[in-house]
Structure formats: C-alpha cells, structure tokens
Design an enzyme around this catalytic site. Structure first.
Site, short mmCIF file in Angstrom:
data_model
loop_
_atom_site.label_atom_id
_atom_site.label_comp_id
_atom_site.label_asym_id
_atom_site.label_seq_id
_atom_site.Cartn_x
_atom_site.Cartn_y
_atom_site.Cartn_z
N GLY A 10 0.78 -1.28 0.07
CA GLY A 10 0.16 -0.13 0.10
C GLY A 10 0.94 1.43 -0.03
O GLY A 10 2.00 1.17 -0.25
N ASN A 32 -3.17 -8.48 0.77
CA ASN A 32 -4.16 -9.22 0.22
C ASN A 32 -4.46 -8.38 -1.13
O ASN A 32 -5.52 -8.69 -1.79
CB ASN A 32 -5.33 -9.40 1.05
CG ASN A 32 -6.39 -8.09 1.45
OD1 ASN A 32 -5.83 -6.98 1.11
ND2 ASN A 32 -7.22 -8.20 2.17
N SER A 124 -2.86 6.36 14.51
CA SER A 124 -3.48 7.67 13.78
C SER A 124 -3.73 8.82 14.96
O SER A 124 -4.24 8.50 15.93
CB SER A 124 -4.62 7.32 12.93
OG SER A 124 -5.29 8.65 12.24
N ALA A 125 -3.62 9.84 14.59
CA ALA A 125 -3.71 11.05 15.22
C ALA A 125 -5.21 11.25 15.42
O ALA A 125 -5.84 12.10 16.54
CB ALA A 125 -3.21 12.43 14.45
N TYR A 149 -13.69 3.75 11.92
CA TYR A 149 -12.39 3.57 11.42
C TYR A 149 -11.64 4.18 12.38
O TYR A 149 -10.45 3.41 12.95
CB TYR A 149 -12.08 4.36 10.11
CG TYR A 149 -10.57 4.93 10.10
CD1 TYR A 149 -9.55 3.61 9.59
CD2 TYR A 149 -10.02 6.03 10.32
CE1 TYR A 149 -8.24 3.74 9.74
CE2 TYR A 149 -8.40 6.14 10.32
CZ TYR A 149 -7.76 4.99 10.00
OH TYR A 149 -6.32 5.10 10.14
N LYS A 153 -8.62 1.89 15.36
CA LYS A 153 -7.27 2.42 15.82
C LYS A 153 -7.26 2.49 17.26
O LYS A 153 -6.38 1.97 17.85
CB LYS A 153 -6.71 3.74 15.17
CG LYS A 153 -6.64 3.53 13.53
CD LYS A 153 -5.71 3.01 13.24
CE LYS A 153 -5.67 2.61 11.81
NZ LYS A 153 -4.57 1.65 11.48
N TYR A 177 0.17 8.41 13.23
CA TYR A 177 0.71 9.35 12.11
C TYR A 177 -0.42 10.55 12.06
O TYR A 177 -1.48 10.55 12.29
CB TYR A 177 0.43 8.67 10.66
CG TYR A 177 0.76 7.24 10.66
CD1 TYR A 177 2.01 6.84 11.37
CD2 TYR A 177 0.49 6.47 9.54
CE1 TYR A 177 2.40 5.50 11.11
CE2 TYR A 177 0.76 5.11 9.36
CZ TYR A 177 1.73 4.81 10.28
OH TYR A 177 2.37 3.44 10.00
N ASN A 198 -10.78 11.05 -0.76
CA ASN A 198 -11.45 11.56 0.41
C ASN A 198 -10.42 12.62 0.94
O ASN A 198 -10.97 13.63 1.70
CB ASN A 198 -11.40 10.76 1.59
CG ASN A 198 -12.56 9.48 1.32
OD1 ASN A 198 -13.76 9.85 1.13
ND2 ASN A 198 -12.03 8.15 1.19
N LEU A 200 -7.29 15.20 1.28
CA LEU A 200 -6.91 16.51 0.59
C LEU A 200 -5.96 16.64 -0.50
O LEU A 200 -6.45 17.00 -1.63
CB LEU A 200 -6.52 17.73 1.52
CG LEU A 200 -6.28 18.89 1.08
CD1 LEU A 200 -7.60 19.67 0.29
CD2 LEU A 200 -5.42 19.92 2.05
N ARG A 292 -16.97 19.79 6.79
CA ARG A 292 -17.28 18.30 6.76
C ARG A 292 -17.64 17.86 8.14
O ARG A 292 -16.83 18.18 8.99
CB ARG A 292 -16.17 17.73 6.16
CG ARG A 292 -16.34 16.41 5.63
CD ARG A 292 -15.00 15.83 4.85
NE ARG A 292 -13.59 15.89 5.60
CZ ARG A 292 -12.61 15.39 5.40
NH1 ARG A 292 -12.39 14.99 4.24
NH2 ARG A 292 -11.43 15.58 5.93
N ASP A 295 -14.92 16.90 10.99
CA ASP A 295 -13.84 17.70 11.07
C ASP A 295 -13.55 18.50 12.35
O ASP A 295 -14.49 19.14 13.00
CB ASP A 295 -13.62 18.54 9.70
CG ASP A 295 -13.09 17.71 8.76
OD1 ASP A 295 -12.79 16.69 8.96
OD2 ASP A 295 -13.21 18.18 7.61
#
Ligand code: NAD
Ligand code: WQD
Length: 338
Positions: A10, A32, A124-125, A149, A153, A177, A198, A200, A292, A295
């Site tokens: 990825g 996969n 993730s942050a 999602y 995490k 991240y 999705n 930016l 959005r 956000d």
C-alpha cells in the site's frame, strides 16, 4: 532475520519497504491487494538493490499467516494492513471492525504462537479525538473518536496495551501518524486512491491534472488564520524513515512505546493549495463549501518525543511534499497499472 510488513504494497507500506531494504533490512511483504495493485511490488523492486519476498495473503487467514511465519525467519512485524476510509467506515462498520480489529487479533495470536513479540503498529492522530488542543502530545487522553475507522485504531491501541500488561516480553510501538502526503522522489510510487479521493492532497492533484473540476474547501469559518482547517502534513518518505527507527527500537528492547509522527507544523487547506500551485505551476480552482462532518479546526503534533527517543525528525517541507505529489500524479495520471 526479517521484518514482516503487513499491507506492505500500500501507500505508506511500499515507501517504508523501500527505506527498509535500502537500509539493508530483510523484508517479507504480506498484502491481500484489496486496496493496491500488484504493480506496486514491481515499483518497489525497481528502487532497491536488495531482493525481498512477498505473499498474497489476508491477515485474517490464520493458516496462511501461520505458514508464512513457519517458512520465513520473522523477527518483527510492521503492521500497516487495514481499511482506512473514514466515510466508508460509517457505512460498513462491521467490515472495518472485522478487517482491522479481528485482523490484528489473528496477527497477534499467530505472532505469539510463533514466538515473535515485536510489533510496530500504524495508529493515527485520530485517536486524540475532538477535545485535545494542539500541539498534541502522546500523554494526552485518547478516545472520544467520532467514526468506526478511528475507533478501530483506538481499540487496537487498547488491545496492544492489554497484551503488553499480560506479557511484558512484548515490544510494541504505536505510531500515531498525522497527515501523510507526498511520494517517492522517483515519481514511480505514490498514493493511488480508488474512486473519489477523501483526502486533501490526492483531490488537489486530481484537480490539477484535470480529472476533477475544482476542489471543495470544507469550511472557511474555523478559528484558524484563514478560516480553513489546519493539519500537520508529513512527507511519506519521512514517515517511512520513522518506521526504520521504530523497528530498530522494538528489536532492541521490550516495552510499549507511543510516538507521534508529524512535523509539528500546521498548514491550512488554503496554504496547501497555494504551496501546491507554486510547486507544480498548475492551477487548483476551488470553491468554499460547508464544514465536513467530524472535522476539527486544527490538528498538529508535538513531535519531540520521537526526536528524543528515536532520533527521528521529519526533514521534508511542504514545498517538497507538493512537488513530489505532483511528480507522481503527472507521471502516473491513472495511478499504478493493473
Ligand atoms: P493503503 O490502503 O494504501 O495500505 C493498506 C494496505 O493494506 C493495502 O495495500 C491493502 O491492500 C492492505 N490490506 C488491507 N486489509 C488487509 C488484510 N485484511 N490483509 C492483508 N492486507 C490488507 O493505506 P495507507 O495509507 O498506506 O495506510 C497504511 C496504514 O496506516 C493503515 O493501517 C492506515 O489506517 C494507517 N494510517 C494511514 C493514514 C493516511 O492518511 N494514509 C493516516 C494514519 C494512519
Ligand atoms: C485535511 C483537511 C479537510 C478534502 C484523515 C483521517 C485521519 C487520517 C488522515 C487515517 C481537512 C480538508 C479535505 C477535500 C477539504 N487517516 N479537505 N477538501 O481529515 O485531517 O484526516 O486522513 O488515519 O484519520 O480522518 O485529512 O486529507 O481528509 O483533510 O477541504 O476535498 O482538508 O476538511 O481540513 P483529515 P483529509
């Protein structure tokens, strides 16, 4: 001894494999190919001198994963494999929990059964939720995440914490991240989202190449210097180099460690548009739209812990991130070949 890289074909995984291999580390990729093309393996090969093994396998396939551990001499794991689209996770929560959480449980169990207890995890942050004030530090309260999602995490972080408490022979590094963008300098590897992006930067590059008419700027009434949302964009190669340091860390110790991987600088959506136009010479028409859902105004890291403990720091600035994103997009208008 090799590093097993799940999701290694990825976006972030492929860049990390290049840096690991070029640092002389043995690599075994498991993917996969759900969200990438097999040609990304060829692109990795073209950028490295060291050979590596790769397997098409789902991390939820217990027998398949066990066979790979039995065949290869795996010392540690970097675990990128996962689904990552926030909006899609709201539509398909069961698929996200199954792939990300259940997949991680299977992976950890197979690791344990094969005596491998060293793992670096792509967090993730997003785990910092909506309420913490930037700059975000690793000791802040996590949780309060607004989508499935992000919850995967957060849950995986909690699972890994409990695992370490149960058995302190484990060596676990949670990397949070911020916003990875950019691409390999060669222009041969980069981010290749399916459908409408999705995030930016891929949206900007698709507008610049003429695939999309204009960028929607989601909100210009935030409490930021120009009203648009502020984020901590980090070059994917800097992020990859952070993994090289993190895998060295878990190899040499036991414990549970958490690091932010970001630059510590915040740029607004409109700052990124300007920087991109300057770096690429292309125009990015935009329209201001509504905010959005989910956000926040501002999100950036305090990256000092990774500097102090891993000796890692992001070196590439926003201009280089934009130049490299554009080189990838303009040389590969349709992404990776089938
Ligand atoms: P990506 O989709 O490009 O890479 C993930 C890879 O994992 C893909 O190649 C996919 O085919 C593979 N994969 C997914 N489920 C799998 C499974 N069950 N078994 C085997 N392989 C599987 O995403 P990325 O941007 O490279 O992200 C890598 C990791 O970093 C993810 O866990 C993501 O959640 C996390 N992350 C990404 C960002 C970001 O903005 N890109 C930010 C924070 C965290
Ligand atoms: C950045 C800024 C948008 C698209 C997401 C995930 C996070 C992590 C990284 C995985 C925001 C604005 C965006 C567009 C816009 N991923 N924007 N128009 O939301 O910070 O983080 O990706 O872990 O979990 O939530 O990144 O790139 O989507 O947005 O104005 O078409 O750009 O509103 O201010 P985000 P992003």
């Amino acid at each position: 001894m090799a590093v097993l890289v799940t999701g290694g074909a990825g976006y972030i995984g492929s860049h990390t494999c290049v840096e690991l291999l070029n640092a002389g580390v043995d690599v075994v990729i498991v993917d996969n190919f759900y969200n990438c093309k097999k040609s990304s393996i060829e692109r990795i090969k073209a950028l490295v001198t060291k050979d590596f093994k790769w397997y098409e396998c789902d991390i939820r396939d217990r027998e398949g994963m066990d066979a790979i551990f039995k065949k290869e001499n795996i010392d540690s794991v970097i675990h990128f494999a996962g689904l990552k689209a926030v909006g899609e996770s709201v539509e398909k929560p069961l698929e996200y929990f199954d792939n990300n959480v259940n997949g991680t449980l299977v992976l950890l169990d197979v690791m344990r059964n094969n005596g491998c207890k060293k793992i670096v995890f792509s967090s993730s942050a997003t785990v910092y939720g909506m309420d913490n004030v930037s700059p975000l530090t690793e000791d802040m309260k996590v949780g309060g995440v607004t989508n499935p999602y992000g919850r995967t995490k957060f849950m995986i972080e909690e699972i890994m914490r409990d695992l370490y408490v149960s058995d302190n022979e484990w060596s676990i590094c949670l990397l949070r991240y911020f916003n990875p963008i950019g691409a390999h300098k060669s222009g041969t590897m980069g981010e290749d989202p399916n459908g409408i992006p999705n995030n930016l930067m891929p949206y900007i590059t698709q507008v610049a190449i003429g695939k999309r008419e204009f960028l929607n700027v989601w909100g210009d009434d935030y409490d930021t210097h120009d009203g648009s949302g502020v984020r901590d964009y980090i070059h994917v190669v800097d992020l990859a180099l952070g993994h090289v340091k993190a895998v060295e860390k878990v190899s040499g110790t036991t414990g549970l460690y958490i690091y932010n991987l970001g630059t510590g600088k915040g740029y607004s959506v409109l700052d990124v548009v300007k920087a991109f136009e300057k770096a690429s010479g292309a125009k990015v028409p935009y329209k201001i739209g509504p905010r959005r859902a989910g956000d926040i105004a501002t999100c950036y890291s305090d990256p000092s812990k990774a500097l102090n403990e891993l000796g890692w720091k992001a070196e590439r600035d926003i201009e280089e991130m934009c130049e490299d994103s554009w080189r990838w997009q303009s040389q590969n208008p349709n992404g990776y070949p089938d």
